[in-house]
Design a protein around this motif. Sequence first.
Motif, PDB file in Angstrom:
ATOM      1  N   MET A 167     -35.902 -15.052 -46.828  1.00 46.87           N
ATOM      2  CA  MET A 167     -36.712 -16.271 -46.825  1.00 46.87           C
ATOM      3  C   MET A 167     -36.484 -17.034 -45.516  1.00 46.87           C
ATOM      4  N   LYS A 168     -37.573 -17.415 -44.872  1.00 50.16           N
ATOM      5  CA  LYS A 168     -37.465 -18.205 -43.651  1.00 50.16           C
ATOM      6  C   LYS A 168     -36.875 -19.571 -43.975  1.00 50.16           C
ATOM      7  N   PRO A 169     -36.097 -20.146 -43.061  1.00 52.97           N
ATOM      8  CA  PRO A 169     -35.543 -21.480 -43.299  1.00 52.97           C
ATOM      9  C   PRO A 169     -36.646 -22.522 -43.487  1.00 52.97           C
ATOM     10  N   ILE A 170     -36.305 -23.586 -44.177  1.00 50.47           N
ATOM     11  CA  ILE A 170     -37.223 -24.706 -44.380  1.00 50.47           C
ATOM     12  C   ILE A 170     -36.477 -25.993 -44.051  1.00 50.47           C
ATOM     13  N   ARG A 171     -36.980 -26.744 -43.075  1.00 56.67           N
ATOM     14  CA  ARG A 171     -36.452 -28.077 -42.815  1.00 56.67           C
ATOM     15  C   ARG A 171     -37.337 -29.124 -43.493  1.00 56.67           C
ATOM     16  N   SER A 172     -38.644 -29.020 -43.290  1.00 57.96           N
ATOM     17  CA  SER A 172     -39.575 -30.036 -43.781  1.00 57.96           C
ATOM     18  C   SER A 172     -40.616 -29.418 -44.709  1.00 57.96           C
ATOM     19  N   HIS A 191     -45.077 -38.260 -46.013  1.00 60.31           N
ATOM     20  CA  HIS A 191     -45.897 -38.863 -44.962  1.00 60.31           C
ATOM     21  C   HIS A 191     -45.699 -38.101 -43.659  1.00 60.31           C
ATOM     22  N   PRO A 192     -46.786 -37.825 -42.918  1.00 62.97           N
ATOM     23  CA  PRO A 192     -46.668 -37.055 -41.672  1.00 62.97           C
ATOM     24  C   PRO A 192     -45.706 -37.656 -40.651  1.00 62.97           C
ATOM     25  N   SER A 193     -45.568 -38.993 -40.637  1.00 58.23           N
ATOM     26  CA  SER A 193     -44.672 -39.625 -39.662  1.00 58.23           C
ATOM     27  C   SER A 193     -43.212 -39.246 -39.896  1.00 58.23           C
ATOM     28  N   ASN A 194     -42.919 -38.741 -41.092  1.00 54.69           N
ATOM     29  CA  ASN A 194     -41.541 -38.375 -41.428  1.00 54.69           C
ATOM     30  C   ASN A 194     -41.163 -36.982 -40.938  1.00 54.69           C
ATOM     31  N   VAL A 195     -42.151 -36.159 -40.580  1.00 46.98           N
ATOM     32  CA  VAL A 195     -41.883 -34.764 -40.205  1.00 46.98           C
ATOM     33  C   VAL A 195     -40.954 -34.644 -39.005  1.00 46.98           C
ATOM     34  N   PRO A 196     -41.242 -35.289 -37.865  1.00 47.04           N
ATOM     35  CA  PRO A 196     -40.350 -35.114 -36.706  1.00 47.04           C
ATOM     36  C   PRO A 196     -38.938 -35.604 -36.958  1.00 47.04           C
ATOM     37  N   VAL A 197     -38.787 -36.656 -37.761  1.00 45.09           N
ATOM     38  CA  VAL A 197     -37.448 -37.161 -38.078  1.00 45.09           C
ATOM     39  C   VAL A 197     -36.660 -36.112 -38.844  1.00 45.09           C
ATOM     40  N   ILE A 198     -37.292 -35.550 -39.870  1.00 43.28           N
ATOM     41  CA  ILE A 198     -36.607 -34.553 -40.705  1.00 43.28           C
ATOM     42  C   ILE A 198     -36.322 -33.283 -39.920  1.00 43.28           C
ATOM     43  N   ASN A 199     -37.289 -32.819 -39.143  1.00 41.65           N
ATOM     44  CA  ASN A 199     -37.061 -31.601 -38.356  1.00 41.65           C
ATOM     45  C   ASN A 199     -35.889 -31.769 -37.390  1.00 41.65           C
ATOM     46  N   LYS A 200     -35.771 -32.958 -36.819  1.00 40.23           N
ATOM     47  CA  LYS A 200     -34.681 -33.199 -35.874  1.00 40.23           C
ATOM     48  C   LYS A 200     -33.334 -33.265 -36.588  1.00 40.23           C
ATOM     49  N   VAL A 201     -33.286 -33.982 -37.707  1.00 39.57           N
ATOM     50  CA  VAL A 201     -32.024 -34.121 -38.441  1.00 39.57           C
ATOM     51  C   VAL A 201     -31.493 -32.759 -38.888  1.00 39.57           C
ATOM     52  N   TYR A 202     -32.406 -31.889 -39.321  1.00 41.31           N
ATOM     53  CA  TYR A 202     -31.979 -30.603 -39.879  1.00 41.31           C
ATOM     54  C   TYR A 202     -31.960 -29.467 -38.850  1.00 41.31           C
ATOM     55  N   SER A 203     -32.028 -29.811 -37.582  1.00 39.48           N
ATOM     56  CA  SER A 203     -31.926 -28.812 -36.513  1.00 39.48           C
ATOM     57  C   SER A 203     -30.680 -29.088 -35.683  1.00 39.48           C
ATOM     58  N   PRO A 204     -30.014 -28.047 -35.210  1.00 36.07           N
ATOM     59  CA  PRO A 204     -28.890 -28.272 -34.295  1.00 36.07           C
ATOM     60  C   PRO A 204     -29.391 -28.954 -33.027  1.00 36.07           C
TER      61      PRO A 204
END
Length: 293
Positions: A1-6, A225-238
């Motif tokens: 399974m591919k990883p999922i951040r958002s 909400h779409p505005s939350n995507v970049p925040v979550i992707n950043k938090v869950y990425s090294p």
Amino acid sequence: MKPIRSMLFVPGSKENWFNKIPQYDSDTIILDLEDSVPNNLKEKARKSVAQVISPLVSENQRIYVRINRGPYGFDIEDLEAIIQPELEGIVLPKLNGPEDVDTLSSIVSEIEHKKNIKIGTTKFIATLETARSIYLAYEIGIKDRVVALAGVSPANGDVARSVGYQWTKEGLERIYIRSHVVLAARAAEIIPIGGLWQDVHDLRGLKEAATINRQLGFAGEMIVHPSNVPVINKVYSPSEQEIARYKKMIETFETALSEGAGAVLFEGEHIDYAHVNTARQMLKFADSFKETS
């Protein structure tokens, strides 16, 4: 399974949002037929979602659909409409226990068979929204089609009502619940998903809550909400700093190995194979998103 951040929810009744989905940059999209869709629009939303899955997948979107649940089981009409080869999976709401997964799996297998889809193609993300489902998280997580457990705990939602806690922004009342879901998912070797942050315009609060969830062991979050995507992707990425440190750690350890040492001090810390294996895993994780971006 591919990883999922958002995992971004998009209401199935908002057809005018569908064309914008590729712009959101969410790892996966959940086309919602459940709570975000008014009852009088359920049938229309079902048809719209069924028609848009294939076009979205052709644009490299990973698509899940959250189906409806009634008093006696999951909505058969939802399942018959949405199950197709392009669909990655189904988000299961309000599970009561592992027996729900067994029942649904049999129904989905029958639909896959009728549509000439390989049995088992349609995966499940189990949303744990009742006290019993949280208690039986591991038993749910080991079911064949289940690829992730969602331990969501929004204010005044289904989980709060079922468990009876009083929600606070700090989240101490939910630490055990979230950690239990993470442990169950990791033991079942599937993905633990957190969320849902409801004050969607409070991006600072979202980041703080998501950072805690990542520290607890979650791999990503459901968001609304779409505005939350970049925040979550950043938090869950090294971060770039973390990536650079992991690379340097590996280089230091390999040098030590070549000199006959199985452990070495790195920036003042003792490291050995365990630490380097973690570093390699994190670099592989980071690379998996570069390949799909």
